[in-house]
Scaffold this motif. Sequence first.
Motif, PDB file in Angstrom:
ATOM      1  N   PHE A 202       0.903  -1.181  -0.204  1.00  0.00           N
ATOM      2  CA  PHE A 202      -0.163  -0.125  -0.055  1.00  0.00           C
ATOM      3  C   PHE A 202       0.920   1.219  -0.016  1.00  0.00           C
ATOM      4  CE2 PHE A 202      -1.971   3.388   2.413  1.00  0.00           C
ATOM      5  CZ  PHE A 202      -3.043   3.660   1.704  1.00  0.00           C
ATOM      6  N   SER A 203       1.920   1.248   0.732  1.00  0.00           N
ATOM      7  CA  SER A 203       2.722   2.489   1.007  1.00  0.00           C
ATOM      8  C   SER A 203       3.769   2.712  -0.463  1.00  0.00           C
ATOM      9  CB  SER A 203       3.769   2.263   2.175  1.00  0.00           C
ATOM     10  OG  SER A 203       3.097   2.005   3.184  1.00  0.00           O
ATOM     11  N   ALA A 204       4.025   1.653  -1.166  1.00  0.00           N
ATOM     12  CA  ALA A 204       4.613   1.882  -2.313  1.00  0.00           C
ATOM     13  C   ALA A 204       3.696   2.168  -3.549  1.00  0.00           C
ATOM     14  CB  ALA A 204       5.351   0.529  -2.613  1.00  0.00           C
ATOM     15  N   GLY A 205       2.352   2.193  -3.133  1.00  0.00           N
ATOM     16  CA  GLY A 205       1.483   2.536  -4.264  1.00  0.00           C
ATOM     17  C   GLY A 205       1.121   1.392  -5.262  1.00  0.00           C
ATOM     18  N   LEU A 206       1.317   0.096  -4.819  1.00  0.00           N
ATOM     19  CA  LEU A 206       1.029  -1.038  -5.895  1.00  0.00           C
ATOM     20  C   LEU A 206      -0.222  -1.202  -6.294  1.00  0.00           C
ATOM     21  CD1 LEU A 206       3.735  -3.623  -4.689  1.00  0.00           C
ATOM     22  CD2 LEU A 206       4.278  -1.485  -6.110  1.00  0.00           C
ATOM     23  N   SER A 207      -0.512  -1.722  -7.488  1.00  0.00           N
ATOM     24  CA  SER A 207      -1.825  -1.966  -7.946  1.00  0.00           C
ATOM     25  C   SER A 207      -2.609  -2.727  -7.019  1.00  0.00           C
ATOM     26  CB  SER A 207      -1.915  -2.692  -9.345  1.00  0.00           C
ATOM     27  OG  SER A 207      -1.137  -3.844  -9.058  1.00  0.00           O
ATOM     28  N   LEU A 208      -3.857  -2.779  -7.297  1.00  0.00           N
ATOM     29  CA  LEU A 208      -4.894  -3.512  -6.338  1.00  0.00           C
ATOM     30  C   LEU A 208      -4.685  -5.246  -6.462  1.00  0.00           C
ATOM     31  CD1 LEU A 208      -7.244  -2.852  -4.423  1.00  0.00           C
ATOM     32  CD2 LEU A 208      -8.754  -2.965  -6.178  1.00  0.00           C
TER      33      LEU A 208
END
Length: 240
Positions: A153-159
């Motif tokens: 989540f912190s790294a902004g990875l895909s759902l």
Amino acid sequence: MSGGVGPTVSDIRLTKEEEAAEGKGHLKSQKQSTRRGFLSFRQLNALAIIVVFSASGMVGIADLAFTVLSLIYVFFLSKVAFPLLGSSPDPPVFGQSNKTLNLYVSFAAVIGLFLPIAYIFEGILEGDKEGIKAAAPHVFLLASQVFMEGLTFSAGLSLPIRAFVPVFYNSMRIFTLFDWLKSEIEKVGEGSGGSVRRVYFGRALAVANLGFWCFNLFGFLLPVYLPLALKKYYGYKEKI
């Protein structure tokens, strides 16, 4: 702590923050970027458990290797199979706070982490080496899962990547739970695993965890959460 039940508390809380920051333009984006750059208190707690269990020798090399390789594999999938499709992170699966889900997450934390950790600490005092050895892999992998969920989540990875982590780790932990339950059943009473009370408590805790995490995987993550995550991901892709 998400407890590995699929939709993380961070995903739910993100919606509230977005609503509170709505209309602030660039300031909102700047705050989101700043927030994603730091580990949360929940992640730090999970990381502390990982370090302590690793340093104490409670977990085997196979579990350590699994955690390291899963980290590499998750970021590999995020680049090759499920990259982020836009400049902003994918929307969470559950867009609004859900009291039932929050209770479910809290129950997962109690039964999956807090009680097993207390069981392990008591085992240290009573000299139950077999009980500690059997319960530690589950606690270690669950802490690793919580850390990985927060990291994705912190790294902004895909759902889909954020959904893959709990499915991946939950599947692995079921095997450790079977081993834990087998170890508890093989105890014959006081002397082999501490007091008789501890033997029965250990068996009940192992059974409760096995039942809960099997339901979590086969009754929630695979039939509900993962399909919704993929639907949102590919639905967003079709609109681009």
